[in-house]
Design a protein around this motif. Structure first.
Motif, mmCIF file in Angstrom:
data_model
loop_
_atom_site.group_PDB
_atom_site.id
_atom_site.type_symbol
_atom_site.label_atom_id
_atom_site.label_comp_id
_atom_site.label_asym_id
_atom_site.label_seq_id
_atom_site.Cartn_x
_atom_site.Cartn_y
_atom_site.Cartn_z
ATOM 1 N N ASP A 99 118.005 56.726 106.375
ATOM 2 C CA ASP A 99 118.955 57.827 106.158
ATOM 3 C C ASP A 99 118.734 58.405 104.767
ATOM 4 N N PRO A 100 117.856 59.358 104.658
ATOM 5 C CA PRO A 100 117.574 59.889 103.303
ATOM 6 C C PRO A 100 118.804 60.519 102.652
ATOM 7 N N GLU A 101 119.682 61.071 103.501
ATOM 8 C CA GLU A 101 120.836 61.768 102.907
ATOM 9 C C GLU A 101 121.886 60.827 102.366
ATOM 10 N N ALA A 102 121.744 59.565 102.682
ATOM 11 C CA ALA A 102 122.697 58.607 102.112
ATOM 12 C C ALA A 102 122.395 58.373 100.632
ATOM 13 N N TYR A 103 121.221 58.804 100.230
ATOM 14 C CA TYR A 103 120.830 58.570 98.831
ATOM 15 C C TYR A 103 121.695 59.413 97.887
ATOM 16 N N THR A 104 122.218 58.767 96.859
ATOM 17 C CA THR A 104 123.143 59.470 95.956
ATOM 18 C C THR A 104 122.496 59.795 94.608
ATOM 19 N N TYR A 105 121.204 59.737 94.563
ATOM 20 C CA TYR A 105 120.476 59.990 93.305
ATOM 21 C C TYR A 105 120.929 59.032 92.214
ATOM 22 N N ASP A 106 121.169 57.790 92.606
ATOM 23 C CA ASP A 106 121.661 56.814 91.645
ATOM 24 C C ASP A 106 120.536 56.082 90.925
ATOM 25 N N ASP A 107 119.275 56.234 91.398
ATOM 26 C CA ASP A 107 118.104 55.649 90.728
ATOM 27 C C ASP A 107 118.071 54.126 90.798
ATOM 28 N N GLU A 108 118.967 53.542 91.578
ATOM 29 C CA GLU A 108 119.023 52.076 91.588
ATOM 30 C C GLU A 108 117.731 51.471 92.134
ATOM 31 N N VAL A 109 117.209 52.050 93.205
ATOM 32 C CA VAL A 109 115.991 51.487 93.797
ATOM 33 C C VAL A 109 114.800 51.635 92.857
ATOM 34 N N ILE A 110 114.791 52.737 92.104
ATOM 35 C CA ILE A 110 113.688 52.954 91.160
ATOM 36 C C ILE A 110 113.754 51.918 90.047
ATOM 37 N N LYS A 111 114.989 51.711 89.566
ATOM 38 C CA LYS A 111 115.172 50.709 88.506
ATOM 39 C C LYS A 111 114.800 49.325 89.023
ATOM 40 N N LYS A 112 115.174 49.072 90.248
ATOM 41 C CA LYS A 112 114.898 47.763 90.836
ATOM 42 C C LYS A 112 113.381 47.557 90.936
ATOM 43 N N ALA A 113 112.715 48.617 91.371
ATOM 44 C CA ALA A 113 111.258 48.531 91.500
ATOM 45 C C ALA A 113 110.631 48.228 90.146
ATOM 46 N N ALA A 136 139.072 73.294 101.650
ATOM 47 C CA ALA A 136 139.582 72.030 101.130
ATOM 48 C C ALA A 136 138.507 71.407 100.242
ATOM 49 N N THR A 137 137.312 71.243 100.819
ATOM 50 C CA THR A 137 136.165 70.817 100.018
ATOM 51 C C THR A 137 134.938 71.545 100.490
ATOM 52 N N VAL A 138 134.170 71.994 99.572
ATOM 53 C CA VAL A 138 132.857 72.527 99.904
ATOM 54 C C VAL A 138 131.876 71.854 98.966
ATOM 55 N N THR A 139 130.933 71.168 99.532
ATOM 56 C CA THR A 139 129.937 70.523 98.674
ATOM 57 C C THR A 139 128.560 70.792 99.234
ATOM 58 N N PHE A 140 127.575 70.759 98.396
ATOM 59 C CA PHE A 140 126.210 70.744 98.912
ATOM 60 C C PHE A 140 125.426 69.718 98.140
ATOM 61 N N MET A 141 124.420 69.219 98.759
ATOM 62 C CA MET A 141 123.541 68.275 98.072
ATOM 63 C C MET A 141 122.103 68.699 98.277
ATOM 64 N N TYR A 142 121.269 68.349 97.363
ATOM 65 C CA TYR A 142 119.840 68.585 97.540
ATOM 66 C C TYR A 142 119.328 67.573 98.538
ATOM 67 N N GLU A 143 118.496 68.025 99.406
ATOM 68 C CA GLU A 143 117.914 67.079 100.351
ATOM 69 C C GLU A 143 116.888 66.234 99.605
ATOM 70 N N PRO A 144 117.004 64.925 99.687
ATOM 71 C CA PRO A 144 116.040 64.122 98.945
ATOM 72 C C PRO A 144 114.712 64.010 99.685
ATOM 73 N N ASP A 145 113.670 63.938 98.940
ATOM 74 C CA ASP A 145 112.326 63.814 99.489
ATOM 75 C C ASP A 145 111.830 62.441 99.055
ATOM 76 N N ILE A 146 111.771 61.500 99.997
ATOM 77 C CA ILE A 146 111.486 60.110 99.643
ATOM 78 C C ILE A 146 110.079 59.723 100.099
ATOM 79 N N HIS A 147 109.289 59.305 99.144
ATOM 80 C CA HIS A 147 107.941 58.832 99.477
ATOM 81 C C HIS A 147 107.816 57.387 99.072
ATOM 82 N N ILE A 148 107.535 56.553 100.039
ATOM 83 C CA ILE A 148 107.303 55.146 99.712
ATOM 84 C C ILE A 148 105.806 54.943 99.559
ATOM 85 N N ASN A 149 105.463 54.299 98.479
ATOM 86 C CA ASN A 149 104.058 53.962 98.271
ATOM 87 C C ASN A 149 103.733 52.754 99.143
#
Ligand SMILES: [Zn+2]
Lengths: 373, 928
Positions: free
Chosen positions: A293-307, A243-256
């Motif tokens: 929840d790193p996997e909730a990240y959708t690679y939307d770049d919003e937090v980066i833009k916000k920063a 029905a659906t098969v999806t995969f996502m890259y696991e995000p690697d999040i580093h907070i400074n």
């Protein structure tokens, strides 16, 4: 009246020309090494490179960790391999794992409002339990029936005979299909039967009425014979078990952390809120920003833009792990989701075997070379 | 640094003030459409013709008298149209529209007349009577008053094989659905001041009465004013015409024009010319005009008898102004008003009329066109009968001679009506009318296409006109004609479409309205001197282009008339328009005016209150009750000029709390719903006000091409080609118009999820990448049904197949079996014809040759025989119709493949041409 007419679903696109162009994933072939000449080492001229040479190995040993597994749903991690492998697996699950679906319909009587090919098409789309599909033969290379596609090794026969003789509209559903083989039945019936057995969810199951094929009014009749055959989703989507098969890259999040500490609590909160999904949160005790929840990240770049907007570029660094994938597999019910993954691996292996055999026989790497440059 | 700007200052006080909820008048729309239907203008006009117009035509030509013997006559007493029937084997049978569609018949009803007549050539004749004498068949408009579908509910319609959503308003001629397009025309019997092609100021009147049609033009050349009339060989000085009508005194003429000395000086050159021709009296003027009479040269003019000019002036010059008992005075005054308006235009070019102004236009509908056609054929029938009787009278065996037998033998009506409707050619020599394409085959591409076709207005001008004026959007179109829906290209702006609420009027009885006017204080012209007509204290009252008289208090007169109309004492479509500039009150009741309903507001307060709407929702009040109670009225384009219409209920303060510039007291009407300015096609567009305007125009043209459902009876129709969608859907986002029109019940198209990405490769205009699995699952799958007809001549035979090649799909009766797959070269009717059709003696097998019907299909396509229809046509021959079905799925754009491109000759221009052709239409499918 007794005129038989046969209608197959008319829109099977071309059959695949059996593995003429198998996908090439040399680095992923397990165990056996196909070693390739290194780039630049190979003289571009007449000399054929040696076929088997054990110079460099691209072999890797992927690991799988299952996170969740139900009959129709499965979630797992695939690690230590690369995107080509993950994508190959995904595509094979969608398009090349065989199932059984109605492919030929012989209509005896159809006085319903829908025309013959309409009904044939609808029948084709009913998912059938296909646990034996891997062992079945494709009717085009079945020996016992000369490709006729009507023998027990490559087909399953269904009958449908419904006539409406009441003033109420009668729904013809998948439940009206009578199968010649108990192991191949419409998926919704199988689920219902299972539920009845366990009787825990029987109430819910009883509500299900099957997949509607057509509705009949008084005096209308539908009588037909249908042949289900093995096939793959590449030929027609009705054979796709996924029905659906999806995969996502696991995000690697580093907070400074140092930079983060320069933010006030309100700023932190504002920054956390800028993410459309709940990836970060504030530790209530320490007041630190933590990744929940790193996997909730959708690679939307919003937090980066916000920063950046807050004047703190580099507050967080998010990278996709190139060799780590999270798969979500949903099955149509034709086969279990877990089986779908296993079958996909089998199919992929067979395909690669075919490549290897072909290469061994012809001892010709020119095509491969062309791909690899 | 926090780069945040402070929020704009919001005045929370004004935002929190409760919005005064205006009365939601939207429910009026469905009520309106329920009463009127979507194509009511067609049906109304046809009903008017059948119920009233036809009587008037017969009344005007009721008596046929033999020239040799005035006692041999026939008089029509009554004419009426029966119910749609057809004669099968001499038996009258009722027919339904669906029967006609399937069996290639005309949906028509018999026309009966009751007559009184005498027989033979003996001196003492008995007056005989005959009832229900049929003189022909009248094609009946679907859903008109004589149609069997009239007033049927959904179940009854379904029984008759009819789609309940079908609006009707078209005819069925020989099995084909035909619409008579709405024709746009310049209004008749009105003075139009304009500049002609030579730049001269001219005043023209196109007169049209039941007796004559003519065009009278006044124009000014070299400061002198002339009359141009086809009956005079060259332009005639206007003064001579006036003198010929009996106004010999120049002073009187100048007085009739008005006191202003500027008029006098403008007329002076004309007066001088008259004197240089030495014409001072009526007699001299008529003699002069006798000379000029006749359009072909001097030679014929000499033969003309005296009094010709008088006749022309009486009957043709300004034919719409009647002359009773030789009283030319109304005509003189009319001519003087024309002159006066002309001079106004010369002195001040602002007073020139705008030909493109919708108020100066009339729409001719099927009723009027059918009426013309019928009148012509009826007169032809009568003249033929007269000629026949006249010539047969002197012959010996004329003892039993009478008109009825001739009328029965020769009636061009059935044939003539049927031919005109099925070819679309209106060739009426009697009315000098030669129009092509008046009727068109109803477009059944989709439900919306059919509706859109019915609201289309075909232009009056040739499409080749280069001028931009008639193509431009006219402000007076507001609410009447759709601002978006017009084709692109040559007919752009000329072909228009009706808006959702537009009504087109039909003629109304004039007598009662005239007497109402008179009783409200209109002074009759006869009692007025020339000087008084244009006195500065009064307005002229003009009724349907005729000068009725004058009124001292035009505002009071107009208000009184309107009050009567709102009370229902006057017809609801009578328009009263006070023109302050021309100092005239125009009252109109003629047919073809466009008008629309508006809510009446008293000093800006809408008369419709919440309790009215509640009554409507509860079903105790219908749209006509609103009209009758004087809450709503129809305004035509001219009367709209006297109204101040607000879009919504007036608010004293706008949202920002600033005072509204418009004075509430000045508002006279409130719009029912603003979106009704759009037509049927534009109504389907969601959020049209957010689009660039040409996009809406494009969509209006494209919406008709959408595949989907055609009608509820689509699977029982026998159109030559229909396209249906296998899985049509209702649009997820609907507009109010969609619900009103019924598009949500007969949707066309499917809701697709579209991802838009600009990257590379597929970023070509109009290309789309489709998901193959979706196509497998039925997205965009369509059914085509094509009709193949075979006619079996009387001598032909259809025989049982003998197990031959290409005859596998035939039944024992020699005709293809429904449900069979039919392939290329398959035979679907096993027909044989005799070698020599005339030799009908012993017909043995040897004298027959095959004349079977062979299917030509595409190799590899699976087509199926859907249905086979057998019926006998009008000549009693067997007609066999095979409907062949083919289900298709979206294909890769053919043009994309190199081979196809070569074949279609796209590659002519070399590589460059190829790239262009290939790229433009690229439509790809990709796995997953
Ligand atoms: Zn087999």
């Amino acid at each position: 009246m007794d005129q038989r007419r046969s209608v197959s679903d008319l829109f099977n696109p071309l059959r695949p020309e059996s593995n003429r162009n198998p996908p090439l994933y040399p680095s992923l072939i397990p165990k056996t090494l196909i070693s390739l000449p290194k780039r630049g080492q190979n003289p571009s001229g007449a000399q054929k490179p040696p076929a088997m040479e054990t110079t460099v190995s691209y072999q890797r040993f992927p690991k799988v960790r299952i996170r969740e597994m139900k009959d129709e749903y499965c979630k797992f991690e695939l690690r230590e391999t690369d995107a080509s492998m993950a994508n190959a697996l995904r595509r094979v699950m969608i398009a090349e794992v065989p199932t059984v679906a109605i492919d030929l319909v012989e209509i005896e009587v159809n006085s319903s409002v829908l025309n013959d090919e309409f009904i044939a098409h609808r029948l084709g789309l009913i998912p059938l339990t296909s646990d034996n599909a891997m062992r079945m033969r494709f009717s085009r290379d079945c020996d016992s029936c000369d490709g006729d596609g009507q023998c027990e090794f490559c087909s399953v026969e269904f009958h449908l005979n419904v006539c409406c003789d009441s003033d109420q509209t009668l729904d013809v559903t998948s439940a009206d299909l009578r199968s010649a083989e108990a192991s191949v039945i419409p998926v919704d019936l199988a689920v219902k039967a299972l539920a009845m057995e366990s009787s825990s969810t029987s109430y819910e199951a009883a509500e299900q009425r099957g997949i509607i094929i057509v509705k009949l009014r008084r005096g209308q009749e539908l009588r037909l014979r249908a042949i289900a055959r093995k096939g793959i989703g590449k030929d027609h989507a009705k054979w796709s078990p996924a029905a659906t098969v999806t995969f996502m890259y696991e995000p690697d999040i580093h907070i400074n952390e140092d930079l983060m500490e320069t933010l006030s609590l309100d700023e932190k909160r504002a920054w956390i809120e800028s993410s459309p999904t709940k990836v970060f949160d504030l530790d209530p005790n320490t007041g630190q920003v933590v990744v929940v929840d790193p996997e909730a990240y959708t690679y939307d770049d919003e937090v980066i833009k916000k920063a950046e907007a807050m004047g703190k570029p580099g507050l967080v660094e998010i990278n996709a792990k190139e060799d780590s994938f999270i798969f979500t597999v949903e099955s149509t019910g034709a086969i279990k989701a877990s089986q779908l993954v296993l079958n996909a691996i089998d199919v992929l292996r067979q395909k690669l075997d075919a490549v290897r055999l072909q290469d061994a026989e012809e001892n010709d790497f020119s095509e491969l070379k062309a791909h690899l440059g | 640094m926090v780069a945040q700007e402070s929020d704009p200052v919001v005045d929370y006080k004004t935002l929190t003030v409760p919005v005064k909820s205006a009365v939601d008048k939207f429910d009026l729309l469905p009520a309106f459409l329920k009463v009127r239907g979507l194509v009511k203008e067609h049906i109304d006009s046809f009903n008017y013709f059948i119920d009233h117009g036809i009587h008037k035509i017969v009344e005007a030509n009721k008596r046929l008298v033999c020239v040799h013997d005035p006692t041999l006559f026939l008089e029509y007493k009554r004419i009426y149209v029966g119910n749609p029937t057809v004669h099968v084997d001499l038996v009258e049978q009722k027919i339904t529209p669906q029967m006609c569609r399937l069996s290639d018949r005309t949906y028509a009803a018999p026309i009966f007349v009751d007559v009184e007549f005498t027989k033979g050539n003996q001196p003492n004749k008995q007056i005989e009577q005959r009832q229900r004498m049929q003189i022909g068949q009248m094609p009946i408009m679907l859903r008109s008053s004589h149609c069997v579908l009239r007033g049927k509910d959904e179940a009854e319609l379904a029984k008759l094989g009819e789609c309940p959503l079908d609006p009707g308003g078209y005819f069925i001629a020989k099995g084909n659905e035909k619409v008579i397009l709405i024709q746009e025309q310049l209004s008749k019997n009105r003075i139009i001041i304009d500049r002609d092609s030579k730049g001269r100021v001219s005043a023209s009147v196109t007169s049209s009465t039941h007796e004559t049609k003519s065009k009278t033009v006044f124009f000014m050349e070299k400061d002198k004013i002339y009359l141009q009339l086809n009956q005079f060989s060259k332009p005639v000085p206007i003064m001579i015409i006036l003198k010929a009508m009996g106004i010999e005194s120049d002073q009187e003429i100048v007085q009739m024009l008005g006191r202003d000395p500027r008029y006098g000086s403008l007329l002076l050159p004309s007066i001088q010319e008259c004197y240089s021709e030495k014409i001072y009296t009526q007699k001299q003027a008529l003699d002069y005009l006798d000379e000029k009479a006749g359009s072909t040269g001097a030679a014929r003019a000499r033969i003309r008898k005296e009094g010709e000019a008088r006749k022309i002036i009486r009957d043709i010059f300004l034919a719409n102004v009647p002359v009773s008992h030789g009283n030319f005075r109304p005509k003189c005054i009319y001519a003087a008003v024309m002159l006066r308006r002309m001079m106004d235009a010369i002195l001040n070019s602002d007073t020139m009329d705008d030909k493109d102004y919708v108020g100066n236009k009339r729409l001719e509908l099927s009723g009027q066109l059918m009426s013309l056609l019928f009148e012509d054929l009826f007169k032809t029938m009568n003249t033929h009968a007269l000629e026949h009787v006249n010539s047969a009278y002197s012959k010996s065996n004329s003892a039993m001679l009478d008109f009825t037998s001739v009328l029965q033998r020769f009636s061009p009506i059935t044939q003539g009506l049927e031919r005109a409707i099925s070819t679309g050619n209106w060739d009426l020599k009697r009315f000098k009318m030669h129009r092509k394409g008046v009727s068109q085959g109803l477009c059944r591409l989709s439900f919306i296409a059919a509706l859109g076709h019915m609201t289309r207005i075909s232009p009056q001008f040739e499409k080749t006109r280069k001028v931009s004026g008639p193509r431009a959007l006219q402000p007076s179109q507001w609410g009447m004609l759709c601002p978006c829906d017009t084709p692109e290209g040559e007919a752009c702006g000329l072909t228009k479409n009706l808006a959702l609420m537009t009504h087109v009027t039909t003629d109304e009885e004039e007598g009662p309205i005239i007497s109402v006017c008179q009783s409200l204080g209109v002074q009759d012209l006869a009692s007025l001197s020339g000087e008084e007509i244009h006195s500065p204290t009064s307005f002229l009252v003009i009724f349907n282009g005729l000068i009725l008289g004058k009124h001292k208090d035009p505002k009071r007169f107009a208000n009184a008339m309107r009050k009567l109309r709102r009370k229902g004492k006057l017809g609801e479509f009578v328009s009263i328009f006070v023109n302050d500039q021309q100092r005239c009150v125009y009252v109109a009741s003629d047919g073809g005016r466009v008008c629309r309903p508006l809510v009446i507001a008293d000093e800006g307060v809408s008369r419709i209150k919440e309790h009215h709407m509640k009554e409507l929702r509860d079903g105790v009040r219908c749209f006509n009750d609103f009209l009758r109670d004087g809450l709503i009225e129809y305004l035509d384009v001219n009367e709209e000029n006297n109204a101040v219409i607000s879009l919504y209920e007036h608010q004293d303060k706008d949202l920002n709390g600033e005072k509204n510039e418009v004075d509430r007291k000045s508002i006279t009407h409130v719009e029912i719903e603003p979106f009704t300015i759009l037509g049927v096609c534009a109504g389907l567009i969601p959020y049209p006000h957010h689009n660039q305007s040409p996009r809406n125009t494009y969509q209006c043209a494209m919406g008709k091409q959408a595949m989907g459902n055609i009608a509820y009876n689509q699977l029982f129709r026998a159109d030559s080609l229909i396209y249906l969608l296998v899985y049509p859907q209702r649009p997820l986002l609907t507009t109010k118009s969609i619900e009103l029109v019924g598009y949500d019940k007969l949707g066309a198209g499917q809701n697709a999820t579209v991802a838009v990405m600009s990257y590379s490769g597929y970023d070509i205009e109009d290309a789309i990448v489709m998901n193959k699995s979706s196509l497998d699952r039925g997205f965009g799958r369509c059914i085509t049904m094509k009709k193949y007809s075979v006619l079996k001549e009387k001598t032909d035979r259809i025989i049982r197949p003998q197990n031959e090649q290409n005859k596998q799909i035939l039944d024992a009766d020699g005709i293809a079996a429904p449900g069979e797959i039919i392939r290329n070269h398959d035979i679907y009717v096993n027909k044989q014809s005799p070698k020599n059709p005339r030799d009908s003696s012993a017909l043995k097998d040897q004298v027959y040759v095959d004349s079977n019907a062979k299917y030509k299909g595409v190799e590899g396509e699976t087509t199926v025989v859907d249905r086979v229809l057998l019926c006998s046509d009008t000549d009693d021959k067997l007609s066999i119709k095979c409907i062949i079905r083919h289900t298709r799925r979206p294909e890769l754009s053919r043009i994309n493949s190199r081979e196809e491109r070569k074949r279609s000759g796209m590659e002519k221009g070399g590589v460059g041409g190829m790239e262009e052709g290939g790229a433009k239409e690229q439509k790809g499918m990709e796995e997953e």
